[in-house]
Design a protein around this motif. Sequence first.
Motif, mmCIF file in Angstrom:
data_model
loop_
_atom_site.group_PDB
_atom_site.id
_atom_site.type_symbol
_atom_site.label_atom_id
_atom_site.label_comp_id
_atom_site.label_asym_id
_atom_site.label_seq_id
_atom_site.Cartn_x
_atom_site.Cartn_y
_atom_site.Cartn_z
ATOM 1 N N SER A 90 -0.210 -28.200 63.256
ATOM 2 C CA SER A 90 1.233 -26.874 63.483
ATOM 3 C C SER A 90 2.108 -27.194 62.851
ATOM 4 N N PRO A 91 2.405 -25.748 62.770
ATOM 5 C CA PRO A 91 3.309 -25.439 61.686
ATOM 6 C C PRO A 91 4.563 -25.812 62.272
ATOM 7 N N TYR A 92 4.643 -26.417 63.468
ATOM 8 C CA TYR A 92 5.457 -27.244 64.157
ATOM 9 C C TYR A 92 5.282 -28.844 64.522
ATOM 10 N N LYS A 93 5.223 -29.859 64.003
ATOM 11 C CA LYS A 93 5.117 -31.147 63.637
ATOM 12 C C LYS A 93 6.335 -31.571 64.337
ATOM 13 N N PRO A 94 5.770 -32.517 65.470
ATOM 14 C CA PRO A 94 6.902 -33.334 66.513
ATOM 15 C C PRO A 94 7.684 -33.731 65.764
ATOM 16 N N GLU A 95 8.944 -34.270 66.379
ATOM 17 C CA GLU A 95 9.739 -34.515 65.546
ATOM 18 C C GLU A 95 10.256 -36.557 65.929
ATOM 19 N N PHE A 96 9.667 -37.280 66.106
ATOM 20 C CA PHE A 96 10.276 -38.604 66.878
ATOM 21 C C PHE A 96 11.588 -39.041 66.144
ATOM 22 N N ALA A 97 12.252 -39.809 67.417
ATOM 23 C CA ALA A 97 13.420 -40.310 66.946
ATOM 24 C C ALA A 97 13.866 -41.894 66.942
ATOM 25 N N SER A 98 14.106 -43.191 66.295
ATOM 26 C CA SER A 98 13.932 -44.083 66.958
ATOM 27 C C SER A 98 15.499 -44.368 67.969
ATOM 28 N N LEU A 99 14.933 -45.847 68.300
ATOM 29 C CA LEU A 99 17.159 -45.873 69.450
ATOM 30 C C LEU A 99 17.624 -45.434 68.891
ATOM 31 N N ASP A 100 18.283 -45.608 67.386
ATOM 32 C CA ASP A 100 19.703 -45.798 66.918
ATOM 33 C C ASP A 100 19.812 -44.102 66.416
ATOM 34 N N GLU A 101 18.278 -43.131 66.651
ATOM 35 C CA GLU A 101 18.727 -41.434 66.334
ATOM 36 C C GLU A 101 19.570 -41.534 67.664
ATOM 37 N N VAL A 102 18.472 -41.919 68.903
ATOM 38 C CA VAL A 102 18.790 -41.301 70.321
ATOM 39 C C VAL A 102 20.416 -41.712 70.499
ATOM 40 N N MET A 103 20.793 -42.495 70.568
ATOM 41 C CA MET A 103 22.034 -43.397 70.940
ATOM 42 C C MET A 103 22.731 -42.781 70.349
ATOM 43 N N ALA A 104 22.678 -42.074 68.847
ATOM 44 C CA ALA A 104 24.132 -41.219 68.017
ATOM 45 C C ALA A 104 23.581 -40.061 68.413
ATOM 46 N N LEU A 105 22.542 -39.373 69.015
ATOM 47 C CA LEU A 105 22.512 -38.040 69.235
ATOM 48 C C LEU A 105 23.549 -37.483 71.541
ATOM 49 N N LEU A 106 23.182 -38.936 71.656
ATOM 50 C CA LEU A 106 23.798 -39.312 73.319
ATOM 51 C C LEU A 106 25.216 -39.075 73.109
ATOM 52 N N ILE A 107 25.274 -40.330 72.259
ATOM 53 C CA ILE A 107 26.718 -40.076 72.161
ATOM 54 C C ILE A 107 27.626 -38.904 71.383
ATOM 55 N N ASP A 108 26.919 -38.852 70.144
ATOM 56 C CA ASP A 108 27.589 -36.860 69.950
ATOM 57 C C ASP A 108 27.917 -36.192 71.176
ATOM 58 N N ALA A 109 26.522 -36.434 72.168
ATOM 59 C CA ALA A 109 26.866 -35.078 72.668
ATOM 60 C C ALA A 109 27.582 -34.625 74.104
ATOM 61 N N SER A 110 28.146 -36.679 74.186
ATOM 62 C CA SER A 110 29.026 -36.946 75.386
ATOM 63 C C SER A 110 30.462 -36.110 74.724
ATOM 64 N N ASN A 111 30.267 -36.790 73.683
ATOM 65 C CA ASN A 111 31.530 -36.774 72.960
ATOM 66 C C ASN A 111 31.826 -35.083 72.559
ATOM 67 N N ARG A 112 31.084 -33.865 72.841
ATOM 68 C CA ARG A 112 31.430 -33.244 72.516
ATOM 69 C C ARG A 112 31.346 -32.258 74.004
ATOM 70 N N GLN A 113 30.883 -32.709 74.977
ATOM 71 C CA GLN A 113 31.373 -32.378 76.346
ATOM 72 C C GLN A 113 33.021 -32.406 76.450
ATOM 73 N N ALA A 114 33.431 -33.793 75.828
ATOM 74 C CA ALA A 114 34.178 -34.460 76.566
ATOM 75 C C ALA A 114 35.182 -33.860 75.631
ATOM 76 N N LEU A 115 35.400 -33.439 74.853
ATOM 77 C CA LEU A 115 36.210 -32.537 73.542
ATOM 78 C C LEU A 115 36.368 -30.710 74.645
ATOM 79 N N ALA A 116 35.121 -30.097 75.243
ATOM 80 C CA ALA A 116 35.077 -28.961 75.300
ATOM 81 C C ALA A 116 36.209 -29.107 77.006
ATOM 82 N N ALA A 117 36.167 -29.758 77.270
ATOM 83 C CA ALA A 117 37.253 -29.638 78.439
ATOM 84 C C ALA A 117 38.070 -30.093 78.492
#
Length: 117
Positions: A90-117
């Motif tokens: 497939s031209p669109y290869k799956p993107e795997f994330a480590s635990l550290d990457e997932v935690m960083a994504l979730l923290i960033d997403a949570s912070n963005r929502q808090a800033l938007a509020a």
Amino acid sequence: MNMDNVGEAAIVECEGSIIGDDDAQQLRDAVTGRAANRVIVIDLSKVSVTVGKGLTMVLFLQRWARHRGIQLKLFNACPSVRRDLEQAISPYKPEFASLDEVMALLIDASNRQALAA
């Protein structure tokens, strides 16, 4: 499937096997139903098999997310599921994330929502 939101991120927890039409459709509905999220993490830790329709659906969802500017990350796939996804043609290869990457994504997403509020 269980779904949770963390800020601007969604986590889709899968369980069992993703092999047939019904399994693939459930996954598609769960992920595309989160189109408002900037980040979607598919937790594959409880998935034992992803072949056929399931494999095709995961690759479709990777393309779907990319076209919408959504980060779609696969998390904690067992070695056989990860191998099958990585070997798929497939031209669109799956993107795997480590635990550290997932935690960083979730923290960033949570912070963005808090800033938007």
